[in-house]
Scaffold this active site. Structure first.
Site, PDB file in Angstrom:
ATOM      1  N   LEU A 133       0.749  -1.219  -0.020  1.00 46.82           N
ATOM      2  CA  LEU A 133      -0.068  -0.027  -0.179  1.00 46.82           C
ATOM      3  C   LEU A 133       1.055   1.213  -0.010  1.00 46.82           C
ATOM      4  CD1 LEU A 133      -2.679  -0.930   2.795  1.00 46.82           C
ATOM      5  CD2 LEU A 133      -2.950  -1.175   0.403  1.00 46.82           C
ATOM      6  N   ASP A 134       0.414   2.181  -0.769  1.00 43.42           N
ATOM      7  CA  ASP A 134       0.995   3.455  -0.683  1.00 43.42           C
ATOM      8  C   ASP A 134       1.314   3.977   0.901  1.00 43.42           C
ATOM      9  OD1 ASP A 134       0.842   3.778  -3.409  1.00 43.42           O
ATOM     10  OD2 ASP A 134      -0.690   5.186  -3.417  1.00 43.42           O
ATOM     11  N   ARG A 135       2.132   4.749   1.153  1.00 48.19           N
ATOM     12  CA  ARG A 135       2.528   5.327   2.587  1.00 48.19           C
ATOM     13  C   ARG A 135       1.320   5.754   3.209  1.00 48.19           C
ATOM     14  NH1 ARG A 135       6.868   9.918   4.521  1.00 48.19           N
ATOM     15  NH2 ARG A 135       6.512   9.636   6.870  1.00 48.19           N
TER      16      ARG A 135
END
Length: 290
Positions: A133-135
């Site tokens: 997942l993106d940050r």
């Protein structure tokens, strides 16, 4: 690591074909064949060319992987939604990076999982993140605890057979409560941003509108491909950027990151042959967008 499956077919089958039918990738099978593991039929060591008969058990034994020296150990907390001998499902908070990179190298989900496995006395200390997942996207991540699990799930990943659903708050309202965004996504040289382009990789995002206000909508999103920033790029492209998404036109002073949460993941466990499904509750910030 050791795992056993019983062959339920009616005709003899070569070991390689049987393991491929369960999901095993070519690389792991070749490693076992070349001495990095062992194959047993009816608990007796056999050659890779052996055939398995109906109702016979096939066992694989694989040596533990060496830990990656470039992945530091972190003992920061993990929210574990599920764990067994092969898998961990992590409920990641927004703001934590999935894997080490130039900006964060020692306190990502991968670092924390390695630290957790070390604390548990695991022989395998080289976990594999199957989903990322993106940050600033929170929610569920699937982790394989060893190389066999990583190999056995690879076909489902490559063929987009895993169900991954997200919940997001997006700008604007919709006239239809269901839609499919089918637009190729391309990289922008030298930038983190992605764009819609006929030269890009195919990308398909399905969505259902679950709630609408005056200016915003809550949508349930299902990925049919797995491109970087796919949900963010696709919704921006149809005029509904994610609330809080500074990069794609949804920026607002109220939120410092996009309101996007990985709320559901489902896959077929190649070890138990059962469908495993997990869900995650939405963060409180999702109740404050109206």
């Amino acid at each position: 690591m050791e795992a056993t499956w019983k062959y339920t077919g009616e005709e003899p089958i070569k070991i390689k074909k049987f393991l491929q039918s369960l999901g095993m990738g070519h690389r792991l099978f070749n490693d076992i064949k070349n001495g990095k593991g062992q194959l047993l039929v009816d608990h007796r060591p056999v050659r890779p060319t052996t055939k398995v008969l109906p109702n016979q058990p096939l066992t694989i034994k694989v040596d533990p992987e060496f830990p990656d020296p470039d992945v530091a150990v972190s003992h920061e907390p993990l929210k574990i939604a599920y764990e067994d001998a092969n898998w961990m499902v992590i409920d990641k908070p927004a703001g934590v990076t999935s894997i080490p990179g130039p900006t964060v190298s020692n306190d990502t989900v991968l670092n924390r999982v390695k630290g957790y496995l070390e604390e548990q006395g695991s022989e395998d200390l080289r976990p594999h993140l199957i989903t990322r997942l993106d940050r600033f996207t929170g929610g569920l991540l699937l982790v394989a605890k060893h190389q066999v699990a990583s190999s056995m799930i690879s076909q489902q990943v490559q063929q987009h057979q895993m169900l991954k659903e997200y919940t997001s708050i997006v700008s604007g309202t919709f006239t239809d409560d269901h839609g499919m965004i089918d637009s190729p996504i391309a990289r922008v040289e030298g930038q983190i941003q992605r764009v819609i382009s006929p030269d890009g990789q195919s990308a398909r995002t399905e969505y259902w509108v679950e709630e609408q206000g005056d200016k915003f909508s809550r949508v349930r999103v299902r990925l049919h491909t797995g491109r970087t920033h796919q949900i963010r790029v696709h919704f921006a492209s149809i005029g509904h950027p994610l609330v809080g998404d500074q990069l794609y036109g949804g920026g607002t002073s109220k939120f410092d990151h996009q309101l996007l949460h990985a709320s559901k993941i489902s896959f077929r466990d190649p070890f138990s042959q059962e469908q495993l499904t997990f869900t995650s509750e939405l963060p409180e910030t999702f109740d404050s967008y109206k």
